[in-house]
Every structure is written in C-alpha cells, then in structure tokens.
Scaffold this motif. Structure first.
Motif, PDB file in Angstrom:
ATOM      1  N   ALA A 175       0.810  -1.215   0.000  1.00 52.48           N
ATOM      2  CA  ALA A 175       0.000   0.000   0.000  1.00 52.48           C
ATOM      3  C   ALA A 175       0.843   1.264   0.000  1.00 52.48           C
ATOM      4  O   ALA A 175       0.442   2.295  -0.527  1.00 52.48           O
ATOM      5  CB  ALA A 175      -0.935  -0.007   1.211  1.00 52.48           C
ATOM      6  N   SER A 176       2.052   1.166   0.583  1.00 54.07           N
ATOM      7  CA  SER A 176       2.886   2.356   0.660  1.00 54.07           C
ATOM      8  C   SER A 176       3.436   2.769  -0.687  1.00 54.07           C
ATOM      9  O   SER A 176       3.928   3.891  -0.837  1.00 54.07           O
ATOM     10  CB  SER A 176       4.044   2.115   1.635  1.00 54.07           C
ATOM     11  N   THR A 177       3.380   1.884  -1.652  1.00 58.71           N
ATOM     12  CA  THR A 177       3.899   2.207  -2.973  1.00 58.71           C
ATOM     13  C   THR A 177       2.794   2.575  -3.951  1.00 58.71           C
ATOM     14  O   THR A 177       3.065   2.807  -5.119  1.00 58.71           O
ATOM     15  CB  THR A 177       4.695   1.016  -3.549  1.00 58.71           C
ATOM     16  N   ALA A 178       1.546   2.599  -3.511  1.00 53.47           N
ATOM     17  CA  ALA A 178       0.453   2.977  -4.404  1.00 53.47           C
ATOM     18  C   ALA A 178       0.714   4.375  -4.970  1.00 53.47           C
ATOM     19  O   ALA A 178       1.096   5.293  -4.251  1.00 53.47           O
ATOM     20  CB  ALA A 178      -0.874   2.956  -3.648  1.00 53.47           C
ATOM     21  N   GLY A 179       0.525   4.513  -6.252  1.00 52.41           N
ATOM     22  CA  GLY A 179       0.804   5.774  -6.919  1.00 52.41           C
ATOM     23  C   GLY A 179       2.174   5.832  -7.550  1.00 52.41           C
ATOM     24  O   GLY A 179       2.452   6.732  -8.353  1.00 52.41           O
ATOM     25  N   LEU A 187       1.860 -10.071 -15.261  1.00 56.73           N
ATOM     26  CA  LEU A 187       2.824  -9.509 -14.325  1.00 56.73           C
ATOM     27  C   LEU A 187       2.466  -8.062 -13.994  1.00 56.73           C
ATOM     28  O   LEU A 187       2.487  -7.638 -12.827  1.00 56.73           O
ATOM     29  CB  LEU A 187       4.223  -9.593 -14.932  1.00 56.73           C
ATOM     30  N   ILE A 188       2.113  -7.294 -15.027  1.00 58.60           N
ATOM     31  CA  ILE A 188       1.762  -5.886 -14.823  1.00 58.60           C
ATOM     32  C   ILE A 188       0.410  -5.755 -14.142  1.00 58.60           C
ATOM     33  O   ILE A 188       0.219  -4.890 -13.271  1.00 58.60           O
ATOM     34  CB  ILE A 188       1.781  -5.139 -16.170  1.00 58.60           C
ATOM     35  N   ALA A 189      -0.537  -6.598 -14.494  1.00 57.36           N
ATOM     36  CA  ALA A 189      -1.860  -6.536 -13.870  1.00 57.36           C
ATOM     37  C   ALA A 189      -1.763  -6.717 -12.360  1.00 57.36           C
ATOM     38  O   ALA A 189      -2.483  -6.069 -11.586  1.00 57.36           O
ATOM     39  CB  ALA A 189      -2.778  -7.587 -14.483  1.00 57.36           C
ATOM     40  N   ALA A 190      -0.861  -7.593 -11.930  1.00 60.17           N
ATOM     41  CA  ALA A 190      -0.694  -7.822 -10.490  1.00 60.17           C
ATOM     42  C   ALA A 190      -0.186  -6.562  -9.794  1.00 60.17           C
ATOM     43  O   ALA A 190      -0.575  -6.268  -8.656  1.00 60.17           O
ATOM     44  CB  ALA A 190       0.273  -8.980 -10.264  1.00 60.17           C
ATOM     45  N   GLN A 191       0.693  -5.806 -10.464  1.00 56.92           N
ATOM     46  CA  GLN A 191       1.194  -4.567  -9.858  1.00 56.92           C
ATOM     47  C   GLN A 191       0.131  -3.482  -9.868  1.00 56.92           C
ATOM     48  O   GLN A 191      -0.011  -2.735  -8.885  1.00 56.92           O
ATOM     49  CB  GLN A 191       2.455  -4.092 -10.598  1.00 56.92           C
ATOM     50  N   ARG A 192      -0.636  -3.382 -10.923  1.00 54.93           N
ATOM     51  CA  ARG A 192      -1.690  -2.368 -10.989  1.00 54.93           C
ATOM     52  C   ARG A 192      -2.766  -2.632  -9.948  1.00 54.93           C
ATOM     53  O   ARG A 192      -3.390  -1.698  -9.416  1.00 54.93           O
ATOM     54  CB  ARG A 192      -2.286  -2.312 -12.393  1.00 54.93           C
ATOM     55  N   ALA A 193      -2.999  -3.903  -9.638  1.00 57.36           N
ATOM     56  CA  ALA A 193      -3.971  -4.234  -8.597  1.00 57.36           C
ATOM     57  C   ALA A 193      -3.525  -3.718  -7.231  1.00 57.36           C
ATOM     58  O   ALA A 193      -4.364  -3.541  -6.333  1.00 57.36           O
ATOM     59  CB  ALA A 193      -4.188  -5.745  -8.545  1.00 57.36           C
ATOM     60  N   ARG A 194      -2.224  -3.458  -7.083  1.00 51.30           N
ATOM     61  CA  ARG A 194      -1.685  -2.941  -5.829  1.00 51.30           C
ATOM     62  C   ARG A 194      -1.557  -1.419  -5.856  1.00 51.30           C
ATOM     63  O   ARG A 194      -0.944  -0.823  -4.958  1.00 51.30           O
ATOM     64  CB  ARG A 194      -0.318  -3.565  -5.550  1.00 51.30           C
ATOM     65  N   GLY A 195      -2.063  -0.791  -6.895  1.00 46.23           N
ATOM     66  CA  GLY A 195      -2.033   0.662  -6.966  1.00 46.23           C
ATOM     67  C   GLY A 195      -0.869   1.243  -7.717  1.00 46.23           C
ATOM     68  O   GLY A 195      -0.661   2.459  -7.728  1.00 46.23           O
ATOM     69  N   ILE A 196      -0.076   0.391  -8.366  1.00 39.59           N
ATOM     70  CA  ILE A 196       1.053   0.865  -9.159  1.00 39.59           C
ATOM     71  C   ILE A 196       0.566   1.241 -10.551  1.00 39.59           C
ATOM     72  O   ILE A 196      -0.173   0.496 -11.189  1.00 39.59           O
ATOM     73  CB  ILE A 196       2.141  -0.222  -9.281  1.00 39.59           C
ATOM     74  N   ARG A 197       0.971   2.413 -11.020  1.00 42.33           N
ATOM     75  CA  ARG A 197       0.668   2.789 -12.402  1.00 42.33           C
ATOM     76  C   ARG A 197       1.729   2.223 -13.331  1.00 42.33           C
ATOM     77  O   ARG A 197       2.890   2.086 -12.943  1.00 42.33           O
ATOM     78  CB  ARG A 197       0.596   4.305 -12.540  1.00 42.33           C
ATOM     79  N   PHE A 198       1.349   1.933 -14.563  1.00 42.65           N
ATOM     80  CA  PHE A 198       2.279   1.328 -15.509  1.00 42.65           C
ATOM     81  C   PHE A 198       2.380   2.185 -16.758  1.00 42.65           C
ATOM     82  O   PHE A 198       1.373   2.641 -17.323  1.00 42.65           O
ATOM     83  CB  PHE A 198       1.817  -0.076 -15.906  1.00 42.65           C
TER      84      PHE A 198
END
Length: 455
Positions: free
Chosen positions: A156-160, A178-189
C-alpha cells in the motif's frame, strides 16, 4: 511528483546474455535510464523479474551501468561472411573439389544440403548456451548475484508509484499478467513503444517474434496507464492498431523527443586498425537484415561500378552484425567477391569503431523500409556527416531538413541521389558545413523530462 519511478530493466540483462553489442533499443533504453537517474536521483529505482510469477527484485543502478559498459566496451569479433555460408576447417578445399566433380544438378542439391546442415548445426550449438543461461537465471532468482532484494515488496505504501518499461519487455511469457498484479496494488504502468513492425510488416521478422507480438500487444495495451512512443510515426501506428482491433487504451499515445548520440562516446583513437582510410567510404550503421534494405545499396554499388571508374566509387561499409532473413544477400556479396573489395562488412563494431567510422566517412546511408525512429540518422548528423535516408515512416522525423531522402522502392531515384553525393564533392562539403552549423542535438535530459512531465 513525489512518487517513485521503478524501471523494469530485465530485458537489458537478457539481451546482454546473448549478444555482444547493443542494438538501438538497448542504447535508447539505457540512455533514458541514465538521464532519469541524473534528473531524479534516488526517486528512480531499477528492478528485474524475481522467481515468483508476479514479483520483482531491486537491482542497483551501478549494476545496470556496469552491465551496459561491458556490452559496449567488450571486444566482439564477428565471423566473416563466408564463414556463415561455407564449411569450416581444413577439409574445405577437399570437399569443394569433390563437389565440383558432381553433375550440376546434383552439385546444387549437395551444396544446399550442406548449407542447411551447417545452419542446423549452428542452431544446435546454441542450445547448450541457451540452457546454461536459463539455469543461471534460475540460480540468480534464488540467490541474486547482484545483491538485489529478491522482492521489492510492492504494498500500500507504494500505491501511486510508476513502473516504467523503457525497453523490450515482450520476452516475458506473460507480461500482461505480471503488470496486472502490480496495478492491482495501486502501481501505475507506463510503456515505451519502439515500433510494432512485427504486426505491421510481419514479412520482415522472424515468425516467432510475430507470434509473440500478436499475443503481447493486445494484452499489454489495456494495462498501460500511459503509452509513450519514440516517434510520431510509431504513435500513429499504435493508435491505428488499437482502433482496428478494438483494443482499449487508458489514455493518449504520447511521442517523446529522442536524445542524440551517446552520453559517453568512445574515443576514435581506440578503434581497430583495419578500418578503411578516412574520406574513402560511405557508411551504413545497422544490423544487416532485410528490413534495413542493404540489398538496395548492393544493387546501387554494382551499378556505380558498371558506370564509373572504380577509383571514383567509394567503398561501401556495412557496420553491424548479420541478422535474420539475409541469407540471399550474404550469398550474393560473397559470390560477387564483395564487389572486388568495394563492399566491406564490419560485424559487431565497438563504440570506438563506430565513432571512427562516422568521423571518417564521406556520408552515411539509411535506406530502411520501416523504422520506429532511426538512431543512426541522428548519430550521423551529430558527427556532422550528411545522411541519405529513406522517406518512409519515422526517418523524415529523425533526419529533418538536414538529411536528404529518396523512395527506397525506387532504385533509379536512390541511385541518382547517391551518385550526386559521390560526384559533387563541392556540394557534399557545403552540405556537411550546413549540418555542422545548423544541427541542434536533443539532450537525453529532454527525453527523460518529457517522461517525467507526462507521468
């Protein structure tokens, strides 16, 4: 912007395992990484793929820089063209004598079979190396040799934060997941697209790459919060592809300015000793593959030698490794005995070799049939050298008003432009003077800043 930028550099390391020299993609991606670090410092972090299906691990920037320095500095002698098509070893002459005693039809069949066998043997020889590389990758993911954290721990601390892929990530078996898993955690790609040639012109690519792109591109585009392109031409291709195939884009496709030249160019003083004499040659810097259209230059030089005295025809230098779909051209060059020495092939040139070649050439050529950008064009202009280019796709963007273009499908037009450059040395000198006075290189910091501003 206070969020971090995570840069996926896995493909740079994968490329370095199997290749002696960087291609345009690796050069451009690395320069972007270096410019981002110079601009943003510790806000930019680098990651590789970890053993788990949807995780990454941190790799220090120093490791990335050292890998690329090795890739650009190491000696990498290439095979000669006859080595690519003829048998090797002491038995060559005996085998040749035996073959030439056969009837013509049988002789052709035997030669074709021998060539096919040699190509198959070379392919089988790559299997152990590929297996060893795969084993090393597995071992590294268990215990990273570069000291990287085995998982960057997106939470959660890396969201955004932003995960940026500036290179060639399509080699991952399921990059979209792989990218979908990161976006689900709030990471933009964010994805940088170089070209979609395997889909636009599959006839110029290996079938395996075409199959990969047909799966990869429609799956990854909907996962992109931002899509960047290295040219207006590539951006238009991506937009057209998305519209034609009903692929949803999260936002606009944004072209970015591409930097000029190499940040740490090698000194021409460290060049190899067998380069042609300055002022005696024209130059094309490119992997030798069908899309780059070296065959057009071969035909033009053949015609020049038929219509002009040999001493008035400069040597034509091919600087780059032999790539795919070039067997016919390689055979023609060898059969023609390199047009009696008027064609020189320098495989895997170092950066020092390239600097010396650019400095010493009369002019450069880039007759490619399709490009995402055209780094050799801007490199030529940065060295103050005239460049004759194809008028297709992105190349007019790269060359601007300082390059001269021709239709690469029109042999007569291309021949006329090249012959004029050869014969009108006064005009060529004036053209070079104009380039040296008017060309304004784009700093790689401008490329990085365009990415930062958009993100």
């Amino acid at each position: 912007m206070s969020n971090r930028i995570w840069v996926d550099v896995e493909d740079l390391f994968e490329y370095a395992r199997a290749n002696a020299r960087p291609s345009g993609i690796q050069r451009l991606a690395f320069e972007i990484c270096r410019a981002l670090v110079a601009s943003e410092g510790d806000r930019v972090r680098f990651v590789r793929h970890a053993g788990a299906a949807a995780s990454f691990r941190i790799v220090p920037w120093a490791v990335v820089a050292a890998m690329f320095e090795t890739l650009t500095a190491a000696e990498a002698p290439g095979s000669t063209l006859p080595d690519l098509i003829e048998p090797h070893g002491a038995a060559r002459q005996s085998l040749r004598k035996l073959v030439y005693r056969l009837p013509p039809a049988l002789r052709v069949a035997v030669v074709e079979a021998a060539q096919a066998s040699a190509q198959a043997a070379a392919a089988w020889a790559r299997v152990p190396r590929t297996a060893a590389a795969a084993r090393r990758r597995t071992e590294e993911r268990v215990a990273p040799a570069d000291g990287g954290d085995p998982d960057i721990g997106f939470d959660a601390s890396t969201a955004g934060d932003v995960l940026l892929a500036p290179g060639a990530p399509w080699g991952h078996p399921d990059y979209a997941a792989l990218i979908a898993a990161q976006r689900a955690r709030g990471i933009r790609f964010a994805l940088l697209v170089y070209d979609i040639i395997p889909l636009r012109r599959p006839e110029w690519c290996q079938p395996g790459l075409v199959r990969i792109f047909r799966t990869w591109l429609p799956a990854i585009l909907p996962q992109c919060d931002r899509v960047f392109a290295i040219s207006q031409a590539t951006a238009a291709d991506v937009r057209a592809y998305a519209a034609r195939h009903a692929v949803a884009l999260q936002g606009p496709v944004t072209p970015i300015p591409i930097g000029t030249g190499w940040t740490q160019a090698a000194s021409p003083g460290s060049k190899r000793p067998d380069l042609p004499e300055p002022g005696t040659y024209a130059l094309i810097v490119s992997t030798i593959e069908v899309r780059k259209n070296h065959v057009l230059l071969f035909r033009i030089w053949r015609r020049l030698l038929e219509e002009l005295p040999p001493e008035r025809v400069p040597t034509l230098v091919f600087a780059g490794r032999v790539g795919w779909l070039t067997g016919d051209l390689v055979q023609q060059i060898v059969n023609a005995e390199y047009l009696d020495g008027k064609i020189v092939v320098l495989q895997n040139p170092s950066d020092a070799d390239l600097a010396a070649l650019y400095c010493g050439c009369l002019f450069t050529l880039f007759p490619s049939l399709y490009e995402g950008w055209g780094l050799p064009v801007t490199e030529s202009l940065a060295f103050g050298k005239p460049c004759l280019i194809s008028n297709l796709t992105s190349l007019p963007e790269a060359g601007g008003d300082l390059a001269r273009s021709f239709d690469p499908d029109n042999l007569n037009e291309a021949y006329g432009k090249i012959r004029e450059a050869i014969e009108d040395r006064t005009g060529l000198a004036a053209w070079e003077a104009t380039i040296r006075e008017d060309f304004v290189p784009v700093p790689w910091s401008a490329t990085a800043q365009a990415l930062i501003d958009a993100l």
